[in-house]
Design a protein around this motif. Structure first.
Motif, PDB file in Angstrom:
ATOM      1  N   ASP A 168      44.959  41.947  50.033  1.00  0.00           N
ATOM      2  CA  ASP A 168      44.415  42.931  49.091  1.00  0.00           C
ATOM      3  C   ASP A 168      43.829  42.168  47.910  1.00  0.00           C
ATOM      4  OD1 ASP A 168      43.768  45.153  47.762  1.00  0.00           O
ATOM      5  OD2 ASP A 168      45.786  46.016  47.682  1.00  0.00           O
ATOM      6  N   CYS A 169      42.554  41.812  48.057  1.00  0.00           N
ATOM      7  CA  CYS A 169      41.906  40.965  47.047  1.00  0.00           C
ATOM      8  C   CYS A 169      41.452  41.814  45.869  1.00  0.00           C
ATOM      9  CB  CYS A 169      40.705  40.250  47.674  1.00  0.00           C
ATOM     10  SG  CYS A 169      39.707  39.330  46.499  1.00  0.00           S
ATOM     11  N   PRO A 170      41.733  41.348  44.650  1.00  0.00           N
ATOM     12  CA  PRO A 170      41.306  42.129  43.474  1.00  0.00           C
ATOM     13  C   PRO A 170      39.788  42.290  43.402  1.00  0.00           C
ATOM     14  CG  PRO A 170      42.332  40.032  42.824  1.00  0.00           C
ATOM     15  CD  PRO A 170      42.476  40.135  44.301  1.00  0.00           C
ATOM     16  N   ARG A 171      39.066  41.322  43.951  1.00  0.00           N
ATOM     17  CA  ARG A 171      37.601  41.405  43.895  1.00  0.00           C
ATOM     18  C   ARG A 171      37.011  42.136  45.086  1.00  0.00           C
ATOM     19  NH1 ARG A 171      35.735  35.374  42.277  1.00  0.00           N
ATOM     20  NH2 ARG A 171      37.950  34.916  42.189  1.00  0.00           N
ATOM     21  N   CYS A 172      37.519  41.818  46.321  1.00  0.00           N
ATOM     22  CA  CYS A 172      36.872  42.307  47.539  1.00  0.00           C
ATOM     23  C   CYS A 172      37.574  43.504  48.162  1.00  0.00           C
ATOM     24  CB  CYS A 172      36.789  41.189  48.571  1.00  0.00           C
ATOM     25  SG  CYS A 172      36.198  39.639  47.906  1.00  0.00           S
ATOM     26  N   GLY A 173      38.751  43.859  47.677  1.00  0.00           N
ATOM     27  CA  GLY A 173      39.488  44.937  48.322  1.00  0.00           C
ATOM     28  C   GLY A 173      40.242  44.388  49.518  1.00  0.00           C
ATOM     29  N   ARG A 177      44.198  32.950  51.558  1.00  0.00           N
ATOM     30  CA  ARG A 177      42.981  33.100  50.773  1.00  0.00           C
ATOM     31  C   ARG A 177      42.167  34.268  51.308  1.00  0.00           C
ATOM     32  NH1 ARG A 177      41.220  28.726  47.681  1.00  0.00           N
ATOM     33  NH2 ARG A 177      42.653  26.965  47.717  1.00  0.00           N
ATOM     34  N   CYS A 178      41.385  34.858  50.416  1.00  0.00           N
ATOM     35  CA  CYS A 178      40.538  35.988  50.795  1.00  0.00           C
ATOM     36  C   CYS A 178      39.344  35.471  51.618  1.00  0.00           C
ATOM     37  CB  CYS A 178      40.048  36.688  49.533  1.00  0.00           C
ATOM     38  SG  CYS A 178      38.693  37.809  49.805  1.00  0.00           S
ATOM     39  N   GLY A 179      39.055  36.136  52.746  1.00  0.00           N
ATOM     40  CA  GLY A 179      37.921  35.733  53.585  1.00  0.00           C
ATOM     41  C   GLY A 179      36.585  36.052  52.942  1.00  0.00           C
ATOM     42  N   GLY A 180      36.595  36.929  51.947  1.00  0.00           N
ATOM     43  CA  GLY A 180      35.348  37.317  51.288  1.00  0.00           C
ATOM     44  C   GLY A 180      34.949  36.327  50.206  1.00  0.00           C
ATOM     45  N   CYS A 181      35.869  36.054  49.243  1.00  0.00           N
ATOM     46  CA  CYS A 181      35.488  35.221  48.105  1.00  0.00           C
ATOM     47  C   CYS A 181      36.212  33.885  48.083  1.00  0.00           C
ATOM     48  CB  CYS A 181      35.721  35.981  46.801  1.00  0.00           C
ATOM     49  SG  CYS A 181      37.451  36.367  46.515  1.00  0.00           S
ATOM     50  N   GLY A 182      37.223  33.713  48.941  1.00  0.00           N
ATOM     51  CA  GLY A 182      37.896  32.420  49.040  1.00  0.00           C
ATOM     52  C   GLY A 182      39.019  32.204  48.034  1.00  0.00           C
ATOM     53  N   CYS A 183      39.268  33.171  47.146  1.00  0.00           N
ATOM     54  CA  CYS A 183      40.326  32.954  46.153  1.00  0.00           C
ATOM     55  C   CYS A 183      41.702  33.235  46.756  1.00  0.00           C
ATOM     56  CB  CYS A 183      40.084  33.818  44.918  1.00  0.00           C
ATOM     57  SG  CYS A 183      40.325  35.555  45.225  1.00  0.00           S
ATOM     58  N   LYS A 184      42.737  32.645  46.148  1.00  0.00           N
ATOM     59  CA  LYS A 184      44.101  32.827  46.647  1.00  0.00           C
ATOM     60  C   LYS A 184      44.584  34.244  46.345  1.00  0.00           C
ATOM     61  CE  LYS A 184      45.501  28.030  46.386  1.00  0.00           C
ATOM     62  NZ  LYS A 184      46.239  26.995  45.644  1.00  0.00           N
TER      63      LYS A 184
END
Ligand SMILES: [Zn+2]
Length: 413
Positions: free
Chosen positions: A80-85, A40-47
């Motif tokens: 590599d989160c689509p929202r947070c980079g 999961r992304c540490g920024g927004c929590g999404c997978k």
């Protein structure tokens, strides 16, 4: 039983598996990994399925095991989160950016609520500045409902820290008895930030505001909540005459030629400032000395006592007329500091009478403010206002914390 199995059973960290155990110079190190399969992304929590790279392993402090330091070791992935980079992945045992586990932080914050600085640092083996950062994260994790909701009667006060060199402005909810807002600074702009956060709708519901007689606060309050009743804090009104009394006393000390008499008067400060019913025998005799030997100073003392008695009154119209009498008396007193205090009280008369009518006060004898001041003193060594504010929220915003204790689970594998 293998060491990893044992520690998995003892530590029971959620969604975390211990895969190896070793010793370092100062304690135990557990190599761990999350049991979740998709990071999961540490920024927004999404997978996020797309891994970017893996960082070298690093350590998180966890609670001691049997008094020995224990650390978790893991090499964080970057996703590599689509929202947070590109960001570090979320791990189940700690908040993003912290090198302590949540259990460790919770226990530290619990101790900080109840114990002295030295106890917290010795028990948890962390520096006080680190405790400040930990508290900030815990308060943020626990902060549930918006504390600014439902405010009707508020108190605004300044707190000094760093030996009175710096200030923060604190807003308390008189109804629920808790701190709801705090920020560095003590001018009108500091307070404007608060009212901006509160918004028009919630400002409209504010009925009374307790403040000291500083023009900065008065200006900001009149702008934002012109409909609200301004109440001048009793404590600040009394401090005004306490200061006036002390100025008279010091002038009298300077005027005395005989060194023996001068010393006697010099040590009369506490006898004069204290409430008469709290005086011990020595202080009482000092007060009697003043009464016989120094009429100016005794007059100043009576002015101070009479004002306190007026503020104890419960009927606003009686208090108003007594205050007007007091102002006239102070003006005739031939004591310059009291003439000045009388002018200030005259200018703020309605707000002072409002204190008598409502009974709302920020004074240090009132629980919350006293607690806040104790915490400010206890937090000495926090160099940033942010840590101090976190500490205020930790101890005065009604947060309930427990130490992170773990119970065994008998039916698990
Ligand atoms: Zn994200």
């Amino acid at each position: 039983m293998r060491a990893t199995t044992l520690l998995n059973k003892v530590l029971r960290i959620k969604f975390t598996r211990i895969i190896a155990v070793s010793f370092a110079d100062d304690g135990v190190v557990c190599d761990v990994e999350p049991t979740t399969s998709i990071p999961r992304c540490g920024g927004c929590g999404c997978k996020v399925r797309k891994l970017y790279d893996r960082r070298p392993p690093r350590l998180w402090r966890h609670l001691d095991v049997g008094g020995m330091k224990l650390e978790l070791r893991y090499g964080l992935c970057r996703v590599d989160c689509p929202r947070c980079g590109v960001t570090s992945e979320w791990v189940p045992w700690a908040s993003p950016g912290s090198w302590f586990t949540e259990a460790f932080e919770q226990t530290t914050a619990f101790l900080a609520q109840h114990a002295a600085k030295t106890v917290v640092c010795a028990m948890m083996r962390v520096a006080w500045a680190t405790v400040g950062a930990i508290i900030g994260r815990v308060v943020e994790r626990l902060g549930g409902d918006d504390p600014l909701d439902g405010l009707t009667h508020i108190g605004i006060d300044e707190l000094s820290y760093r030996r009175h060199h710096e200030y923060i402005t604190v807003v308390v909810d008189h109804v629920r008895g808790r701190v709801v807002w705090a920020a560095p600074g003590k001018n009108a702009d500091t307070l404007r930030t608060f009212f901006a956060e509160l918004g028009e709708e919630r400002c409209a519901r504010i009925q009374t505001v307790t403040i000291d007689m500083s023009q900065a606060y008065i200006t900001a309050v009149r702008e934002a909540v012109p409909h609200a009743q301004t109440v001048f804090d009793r404590f600040h009104v009394q401090r005004l005459v306490h200061d006036a009394l002390d100025q008279v006393r010091r002038a009298e000390v300077r005027a005395i030629v005989d060194p023996e008499d001068r010393r006697a008067l010099k040590h009369s400060r506490f006898a004069l400032q204290k409430n008469p019913w709290n005086l011990n025998a020595v202080e009482s005799s000092k007060l009697i000395d003043v009464q016989h030997n120094n009429r100016r100073l005794y007059r100043a003392y009576l002015l101070k006592e009479t004002l306190a008695a007026i503020l104890d009154r419960r009927q606003p119209h009686v208090a108003r007329s007594k205050l007007l009498d007091w102002i006239a008396w102070a003006r005739r007193s031939r004591l310059a500091p009291f003439k000045k205090a009388a002018a200030t009280i005259r200018d703020h008369l309605e707000g002072i009478v409002a204190y008598v009518a409502t009974g709302f006060s920020n004074g240090p004898t009132e629980g919350l403010n006293g607690k806040a001041r104790t915490i400010t003193r206890r937090s000495f060594g926090f160099h940033s206002a942010t840590s101090l504010i976190s500490m205020l929220f930790l101890c005065c915003a009604g947060l309930v914390l427990k130490p992170a204790h773990v119970a065994p689970r008998f039916h698990s594998t």
